[in-house]
Every structure is written in structure tokens, then in C-alpha cells.
Design a protein around this motif. Structure first.
Motif, PDB file in Angstrom:
ATOM      1  N   GLY A 116      68.939 110.032   5.947  1.00  0.00           N
ATOM      2  CA  GLY A 116      68.021 111.165   5.875  1.00  0.00           C
ATOM      3  C   GLY A 116      68.363 112.104   4.740  1.00  0.00           C
ATOM      4  O   GLY A 116      67.483 112.586   4.019  1.00  0.00           O
ATOM      5  N   MET A 117      69.647 112.373   4.550  1.00  0.00           N
ATOM      6  CA  MET A 117      70.056 113.273   3.473  1.00  0.00           C
ATOM      7  C   MET A 117      69.828 112.622   2.110  1.00  0.00           C
ATOM      8  O   MET A 117      69.484 113.297   1.143  1.00  0.00           O
ATOM      9  N   GLY A 118      70.007 111.306   2.050  1.00  0.00           N
ATOM     10  CA  GLY A 118      69.732 110.608   0.804  1.00  0.00           C
ATOM     11  C   GLY A 118      68.260 110.655   0.454  1.00  0.00           C
ATOM     12  O   GLY A 118      67.881 110.904  -0.696  1.00  0.00           O
ATOM     13  N   ILE A 119      67.386 110.430   1.449  1.00  0.00           N
ATOM     14  CA  ILE A 119      65.939 110.480   1.219  1.00  0.00           C
ATOM     15  C   ILE A 119      65.505 111.899   0.865  1.00  0.00           C
ATOM     16  O   ILE A 119      64.649 112.113  -0.006  1.00  0.00           O
ATOM     17  N   SER A 120      66.109 112.893   1.522  1.00  0.00           N
ATOM     18  CA  SER A 120      65.782 114.287   1.233  1.00  0.00           C
ATOM     19  C   SER A 120      66.067 114.604  -0.225  1.00  0.00           C
ATOM     20  O   SER A 120      65.240 115.178  -0.937  1.00  0.00           O
ATOM     21  N   MET A 121      67.260 114.228  -0.688  1.00  0.00           N
ATOM     22  CA  MET A 121      67.627 114.484  -2.070  1.00  0.00           C
ATOM     23  C   MET A 121      66.751 113.689  -3.031  1.00  0.00           C
ATOM     24  O   MET A 121      66.261 114.206  -4.029  1.00  0.00           O
ATOM     25  N   ALA A 122      66.520 112.418  -2.716  1.00  0.00           N
ATOM     26  CA  ALA A 122      65.718 111.567  -3.587  1.00  0.00           C
ATOM     27  C   ALA A 122      64.288 112.092  -3.714  1.00  0.00           C
ATOM     28  O   ALA A 122      63.712 112.088  -4.800  1.00  0.00           O
ATOM     29  N   SER A 123      63.717 112.548  -2.614  1.00  0.00           N
ATOM     30  CA  SER A 123      62.344 113.043  -2.633  1.00  0.00           C
ATOM     31  C   SER A 123      62.243 114.333  -3.430  1.00  0.00           C
ATOM     32  O   SER A 123      61.271 114.550  -4.151  1.00  0.00           O
ATOM     33  N   ARG A 124      63.251 115.177  -3.302  1.00  0.00           N
ATOM     34  CA  ARG A 124      63.222 116.447  -4.013  1.00  0.00           C
ATOM     35  C   ARG A 124      63.360 116.247  -5.514  1.00  0.00           C
ATOM     36  O   ARG A 124      62.852 117.026  -6.310  1.00  0.00           O
ATOM     37  N   MET A 125      64.067 115.193  -5.897  1.00  0.00           N
ATOM     38  CA  MET A 125      64.327 114.964  -7.313  1.00  0.00           C
ATOM     39  C   MET A 125      63.684 113.664  -7.778  1.00  0.00           C
ATOM     40  O   MET A 125      64.309 112.818  -8.394  1.00  0.00           O
ATOM     41  N   LEU A 126      62.392 113.511  -7.457  1.00  0.00           N
ATOM     42  CA  LEU A 126      61.672 112.295  -7.842  1.00  0.00           C
ATOM     43  C   LEU A 126      61.667 112.109  -9.351  1.00  0.00           C
ATOM     44  O   LEU A 126      61.609 111.002  -9.853  1.00  0.00           O
ATOM     45  N   ASN A 127      61.772 113.237 -10.111  1.00  0.00           N
ATOM     46  CA  ASN A 127      61.741 113.116 -11.565  1.00  0.00           C
ATOM     47  C   ASN A 127      63.049 112.617 -12.144  1.00  0.00           C
ATOM     48  O   ASN A 127      63.206 112.546 -13.359  1.00  0.00           O
ATOM     49  N   GLN A 128      64.014 112.269 -11.282  1.00  0.00           N
ATOM     50  CA  GLN A 128      65.223 111.599 -11.750  1.00  0.00           C
ATOM     51  C   GLN A 128      65.077 110.080 -11.597  1.00  0.00           C
ATOM     52  O   GLN A 128      65.992 109.330 -11.923  1.00  0.00           O
ATOM     53  N   THR A 129      63.947 109.643 -11.080  1.00  0.00           N
ATOM     54  CA  THR A 129      63.716 108.220 -10.853  1.00  0.00           C
ATOM     55  C   THR A 129      62.766 107.695 -11.931  1.00  0.00           C
ATOM     56  O   THR A 129      62.520 108.347 -12.937  1.00  0.00           O
ATOM     57  N   PHE A 130      62.214 106.507 -11.690  1.00  0.00           N
ATOM     58  CA  PHE A 130      61.249 105.924 -12.617  1.00  0.00           C
ATOM     59  C   PHE A 130      59.899 105.750 -11.936  1.00  0.00           C
ATOM     60  O   PHE A 130      59.052 104.978 -12.397  1.00  0.00           O
ATOM     61  N   SER A 131      59.671 106.464 -10.837  1.00  0.00           N
ATOM     62  CA  SER A 131      58.461 106.283 -10.054  1.00  0.00           C
ATOM     63  C   SER A 131      57.236 106.804 -10.805  1.00  0.00           C
ATOM     64  O   SER A 131      57.261 107.862 -11.436  1.00  0.00           O
ATOM     65  N   LEU A 132      56.155 106.044 -10.735  1.00  0.00           N
ATOM     66  CA  LEU A 132      54.873 106.489 -11.268  1.00  0.00           C
ATOM     67  C   LEU A 132      53.896 106.792 -10.136  1.00  0.00           C
ATOM     68  O   LEU A 132      52.895 107.477 -10.343  1.00  0.00           O
ATOM     69  N   THR A 133      54.165 106.265  -8.953  1.00  0.00           N
ATOM     70  CA  THR A 133      53.423 106.690  -7.773  1.00  0.00           C
ATOM     71  C   THR A 133      54.074 107.961  -7.247  1.00  0.00           C
ATOM     72  O   THR A 133      55.178 108.320  -7.647  1.00  0.00           O
ATOM     73  N   THR A 134      53.382 108.663  -6.374  1.00  0.00           N
ATOM     74  CA  THR A 134      53.985 109.794  -5.674  1.00  0.00           C
ATOM     75  C   THR A 134      53.938 109.472  -4.176  1.00  0.00           C
ATOM     76  O   THR A 134      53.190 108.587  -3.749  1.00  0.00           O
ATOM     77  N   ASN A 135      54.731 110.181  -3.404  1.00  0.00           N
ATOM     78  CA  ASN A 135      54.720 109.874  -1.971  1.00  0.00           C
ATOM     79  C   ASN A 135      54.961 111.101  -1.128  1.00  0.00           C
ATOM     80  O   ASN A 135      55.464 112.122  -1.607  1.00  0.00           O
ATOM     81  N   GLU A 136      54.557 110.990   0.119  1.00  0.00           N
ATOM     82  CA  GLU A 136      54.788 112.010   1.137  1.00  0.00           C
ATOM     83  C   GLU A 136      55.586 111.372   2.262  1.00  0.00           C
ATOM     84  O   GLU A 136      55.330 110.228   2.634  1.00  0.00           O
TER      85      GLU A 136
END
Length: 375
Positions: A116-136
Motif C-alpha cells: 500500500g505504501m509503495g502504491i501510494s508513493m508510486a501514484s503520487r509520483m507518476l511523473n517519475q515513471t514512463f506511464s502515458l496512461t493515467t489511473n485512479e
């Protein structure tokens, strides 16, 4: 803060009106290298993959280089146009994005105490990834529901990107958990594809997707969010260790026992061992270890500070964790102790260091797609 419930900061935002800054950000060049290698492995030439992207081979090989989202989309368009027969190409691409592909951000996710904490951090910092989709991400009853949006993307590359991003998430989850995540259901808006594509999806997710659905969604048990992350995949853990070792080595080489101790301090993300633990692993008493280090002009404390200070700076500037998250990952009992240590290293508190580096404190600016509410 562990994710137990999630609410949208923009009420039920339509994917067609996703603000550009939530996906159109500059991203690390590692994604270009993944896509180029994918094309090369399927017999394409590098010039073909890079066509019309404005990128050259030298740029893709720059470890600190960046590219625009639209440049990445052009690379994907080239792959889709040149390999139209490869209906599972997006899935194959996503499976190549490993924890270490994301650099220090991947290390930070892997070092999270729970999923949960990993997903929380990952979701908050999506711009550190390579995602072109967005998610909720939201909790509904006893399950977590992740909804992916792609309507803002060009139609000719949309399915590839959706497949790529979802496969990349599955790969990341598998590596930080050390095993596949048990999905309850996978929903897809696309029509039912040919059997070989269905089989590829089923192998990826562990369940057969449901097609012609209203949303692209993944569902899994909310209880998994509380599960500790074991950093169980030895290959990924070793790569993370090597990545951190290179960072620290750039600040000054070490040899002998001091080098062994420093390398051990970086081996287990989220858990920095103490002197007693390391000396036992090395088959000696802590007194003997201290004597060896003294003879080499080092001390356990100085090595620990060297590792912590280097990783702290990198996590603040490249992974942009909060001060509390950094303190947790570096083994501090509380954030105050970490801030005092950082002031001792750099002569200024972390907030001033970040300001001087032009880094915005997490949560202090920029759009937030979601906010996390503790139960």
C-alpha cells in the motif's frame, strides 16, 4: 502514509479531460532504450525505430537523458506501424520495464514497507515513471480498484500503450512482492481479441480478462495493501544494490573491509543492518570489525553516513520522496533525526537543499490526481 482509501481530487474526472501535465511530462531515456531494444529484437533497424522522433543513438545512450512524451509516442507509433503482425507487442514491451529500469524511483518503491505504501508513493509520483496512461486507485469494500484512462492518447497507439502500461505495472508488482499479485478480475474496454492475445493476457494477469467492459480496470483484495514487501526477488535486489553502489562509488572508492561493509549497507532496500549484524555475517566480532576498519582509516559510522547521505540526496532530487519516506527507507527512527543528520552532512536542512536544487517538495506544488485518506 499507507493507502487504505482513495478519493479523486477532481471529482470523477473524465479521462478525455485529463490535464496534459498528468501524462505529458519529460521522462527518463531508459524508456527509449527499452522500446529501441524491442524493435531490434524483432529485426528492425535503430534508424527505423527512431524515425521522426528527433532522437539519435547518442541521445538514447545518455543515462541522464530525457525525452518528451510525444517523442515516446512516436517511437511507439514506429513499432506499431513496422510490426503490425505482433498483436501482443505492447504486453511484451511492458514486461521489459523492471524495477531497475526506473532508477532511484524503483529503489524507493522496492524499499517501501508495504504494498500500500509503495502504491501510494508510486501514484503520487507518476511523473517519475514512463506511464502515458493515467489511473485512479480506490478502495471499494474489501477490494482495490485501479481504473486506467487512455482516451487522451492517439487512437493508433492507444491499445499498445494500454497493454504496455498495464504489463509494466504487473511486472513491477511481481518484482517488489517476489511473486505475482493475485488479481480478482481484469476488465478491458476493447472487444474480445483473437485467442493467442487472450492467452497472453491470461498469462500476464493470472486471470482471463473480461472484454467489452465500460472501463479498463484491475481489481484485487484490499488486504494485500497491508502486506509487507519482502524484496524477495534476488535478481532485482542485486540490480538495485549495484545501482546504489555506483552512486556511492562516484563519491569515493573504497577497498578492503571498508568496501565490504559499505556494499553490505546497500544490499537490502528498506533495511540497513547494524554493525553487529554485519560483523556476524562476516564471521567476526564487532570489536574485530571495528579494528579492521580503524586500520583502514574508516569507521562503521562514517560508512553508514556516507551511504545514507548519498542515497538521501538522490532520493530527494531524483525520486522526490517526502522527508518522512526518505527517513524510513534509510533506517531512521523518525524524520527529526534524519533532518538533523542531513543538516550535519550538508550544513542546511533538507528543505533548503531541495530549494537550492530547484526541486519542488512533494505535495507542495503541481497537480495531484489523487489524495490518500487514512482510515
Amino acid at each position: 502514509m499507507e493507502l487504505t482509501n482513495v478519493m479523486l481530487s477532481q471529482s470523477q474526472m473524465s479521462s478525455k479531460t485529463v490535464p496534459r501535465q498528468l501524462w505529458d511530462f519529460r521522462r527518463g531515456m531508459a524508456t527509449a532504450r527499452v522500446l529501441c531494444q524491442l524493435g531490434l529484437d524483432h529485426g528492425l533497424g535503430l534508424d527505423e525505430v527512431l524515425r521522426h522522433s528527433g532522437l539519435g543513438q547518442a541521445q538514447t545512450e545518455d543515462p541522464r537523458g530525457q525525452l518528451e512524451a510525444l517523442q515516446e509516442i512516436q517511437l511507439i507509433r514506429n513499432l506499431v506501424n513496422l510490426l503490425p503482425q505482433r498483436s501482443t507487442l505492447g504486453i511484451e514491451a511492458g514486461c521489459r520495464y523492471h524495477v531497475t529500469t526506473y532508477g532511484l524511483w524503483g529503489y524507493a518503491v522496492m524499499a517501501s514497507p508495504t504494498l500500500g505504501m509503495g502504491i501510494s508513493m508510486a501514484s503520487r509520483m507518476l511523473n517519475q515513471t514512463f506511464s502515458l496512461t493515467t489511473n485512479e486507485v480506490e478502495q471499494v469494500g474489501d477490494q482495490i480498484m485501479v481504473t486506467y484512462h487512455s482516451d487522451h492518447l492517439p487512437t493508433d497507439v492507444r491499445q499498445f500503450i494500454m497493454d504496455r502500461d498495464r504489463a509494466a505495472v504487473v511486472t513491477l508488482q511481481r518484482e517488489i512482492l517476489g511473486r505475482p499479485l493475485a488479481y480478482r478480475a481484469i476488465l478491458m474496454r476493447r472487444p474480445e481479441p483473437e485467442p493467442e492475445v487472450i492467452e497472453a493476457y491470461t498469462q500476464l494477469f493470472g486471470v482471463r480478462p473480461l472484454f467489452n467492459q465500460a472501463q479498463d480496470r484491475s481489481l484485487f483484495a484490499a488486504a494485500l495493501m497491508h502486506e509487507p514487501l519482502p524484496q524477495a526477488d534476488p535478481h532485482t535486489a542485486a540490480l538495485c544494490e549495484q545501482m546504489c553502489k555506483r552512486l556511492v562509488d562516484e563519491r569515493g572508492a573504497r577497498t578492503g573491509v571498508a568496501a565490504q561493509v559499505r556494499d553490505r549497507l546497500m544490499r537490502t532496500p528498506g533495511h540497513i543492518p547494524d554493525m553487529e549484524e554485519i560483523s556476524a555475517e562476516m564471521g567476526m566480532t564487532s570489536r574485530t570489525l571495528r579494528r579492521h576498519l580503524t586500520a583502514e582509516g574508516a569507521s562503521f559510522r562514517s560508512l553508514l553516513e556516507e551511504v545514507r547521505s548519498t542515497l538521501a540526496e538522490e532520493l530527494m532530487t531524483r525520486a522526490t520522496l517526502t522527508h518522512s519516506e526518505i527517513a524510513e527507507r534509510l533506517g531512521y527512527a523518525d524524520v527529526t533525526t534524519f533532518i538533523e543528520a542531513f543538516r550535519r552532512w550538508r550544513g542546511v536542512p533538507p528543505s533548503e537543499f531541495r530549494k537550492a536544487q530547484g526541486v519542488v517538495r512533494p505535495g507542495a506544488g503541481g497537480p495531484m490526481r489523487r489524495r490518500f485518506i487514512p482510515r
